[in-house]
Design a protein around this motif. Structure first.
Motif: not given
Length: 428
Positions: A222-230, A296-305, A403-406
């Protein structure tokens, strides 16, 4: 008895409100310097006659300082408390700002930039942990995080405007740091007087907090997934405020000719203040994000953005400067909610007693992305004759991978179960 309980509750709510505003103002204050770097780099290149790669150290060393501090000092907020850690970080930041008055060499300035980055890492991890202490749910946590980053966005608007005014009026840009130091001193006094909430106790079986705690989290998915995204997000975002001013300027011999290739007045004005427009759109989007992330679904918003960001980068490269003039600042709208949501959801995957440590790990990767991204762009641009266009090709690559990760995160939603468990234990 009921009256006493009501009075205590009212006092608690008032104190939480004050703490929230202190946190917002801290984010705004350091954004005034950190996100003015694109405008400052232009002046540094002229003043010290340095290359793109050398000038990019103004940004990279600041971020390296934050990264080191986040990974190795993030535990301070959990071990010694939020208040003491915040005051320590603010004091170091104020010191680094005031020292701009006594030195003028490029090397000395780079040293101060690095010290200020270390200071930011100390007080920012404590502030991020503090958001968990005052939040009653993971959704409220995400809303407050968007609020903090919105005020960061306000500071990011004010800073470049001040630098642009200073340059136009012939005022030394270093005075921006002195101004930030004065604001920081006021925040130290406010933080010292404030009554911080009681810190969450460690959970059963929790190991003693130290920098080893941060290293241990490097194995946590969890820490690494969000860290790599950041990392990926900030590498793409910093491309805009660090190198967009260099990409948009015309091939000119003097400062007065910098935007001569834009034939109409509004275009010239937009080119001159493109960074401020970007930060304005990003700040506005974050204020909207406080509302959006509750509904709204945060995962959907982040993917589209993230998809929209990629398309803006591609359009700005394919269409040249005349299209990038609009497409690059527009990314601020879509970038607005991504980072605060990454930060919030990543921190909320852990117990409150670990929030300072995990915030430090995410901050390490954030700063690493902000340091590596623009530096790599500078290297690539120099390799192709100094044209910032080639650096933006690198930034587009970062946005594609993000984008691919989200997209994966939206389809498989790997954190849903973990966030529900934390919600029930830590926020109920």
């Amino acid at each position: 008895m009921q009256t006493d309980i009501g009075a205590a509750t009212a006092m608690h709510e008032k104190n939480v409100h004050l703490i929230r505003w202190l946190t917002y103002l801290m984010f705004m204050m350091f954004a005034m310097t950190s996100d003015s770097v694109g405008e400052i780099i232009k002046e540094v290149k002229r003043e010290f006659d340095v290359s793109n790669t050398q000038a990019s150290l103004m940004h990279s060393l600041f971020m390296i300082g934050i990264a080191f501090s986040g990974l190795f000092l993030g535990f301070l907020a959990d071990k010694f408390g939020r208040k003491k850690t915040i005051i320590l970080g603010l004091a170091l930041f104020a010191l680094s700002c005031y020292l701009f008055l006594v030195g003028s060499s490029f090397e000395f300035i780079l040293g101060l930039i690095t010290l200020s980055g270390l200071a930011v890492g100390v007080f920012k991890t404590a502030a991020l942990a503090l958001i968990g202490d005052i939040s009653r749910s993971t959704k409220e946590h995400t809303g407050t995080m968007n609020g903090a980053e919105a005020f960061f966005g306000v500071g990011a608007i004010i800073g470049p405007l001040i630098v642009a005014w200073m340059v136009r009026e012939g005022v030394d840009w270093k005075l921006l740091y002195v101004l930030a130091g004065g604001l920081c001193t006021l925040l130290i006094l406010m933080a010292w007087k404030a009554d911080y909430p009681v810190q969450a106790p460690p959970t059963h079986g929790h190991k003693p907090v130290s920098f080893i705690s941060s290293l241990r989290l490097l194995k946590n998915p969890y820490a690494m997934g969000f860290s790599i995204g950041a990392f990926l997000y900030v590498a793409a975002e910093s491309a805009i405020y660090v190198w967009m001013p260099s990409y948009l300027v015309c091939d000119a011999m003097s400062v007065s000719e910098s935007f001569a290739c834009y034939t109409d007045g509004p275009q010239k004005m937009l080119a001159m203040y493109a960074v401020s427009v970007f930060f304005s759109l990003r700040a506005l989007g974050r204020f909207v994000g406080i509302w959006m992330m509750q509904r709204y679904n945060w995962a959907l918003v982040l993917m589209l953005f993230s998809l929209a960001i990629t398309l803006c980068f591609i359009a700005g490269l394919a269409g040249g400067k005349s299209v990038a003039l609009y497409a690059f600042p527009l990314t601020g709208v879509f970038m607005s909610v991504i980072y605060p949501t990454f930060n919030s959801k990543g921190i909320c995957c852990f117990a409150k007693s670990e929030h300072g440590t995990v915030a430090g790990v995410i901050l390490f990767f954030t700063a690493a992305g902000a340091a590596a991204g623009p530096f790599i762009m500078g290297l690539v641009s120099d390799a192709f004759g100094g044209d910032a266009k080639y650096g933006f090709m690198v930034a587009t690559g970062f946005s594609v991978v993000l984008f691919l990760g989200l997209l994966y995160n939206f389809v498989f939603n790997p954190t849903e179960k973990r966030l529900r468990e934390i919600e029930a234990v830590e926020y109920s």
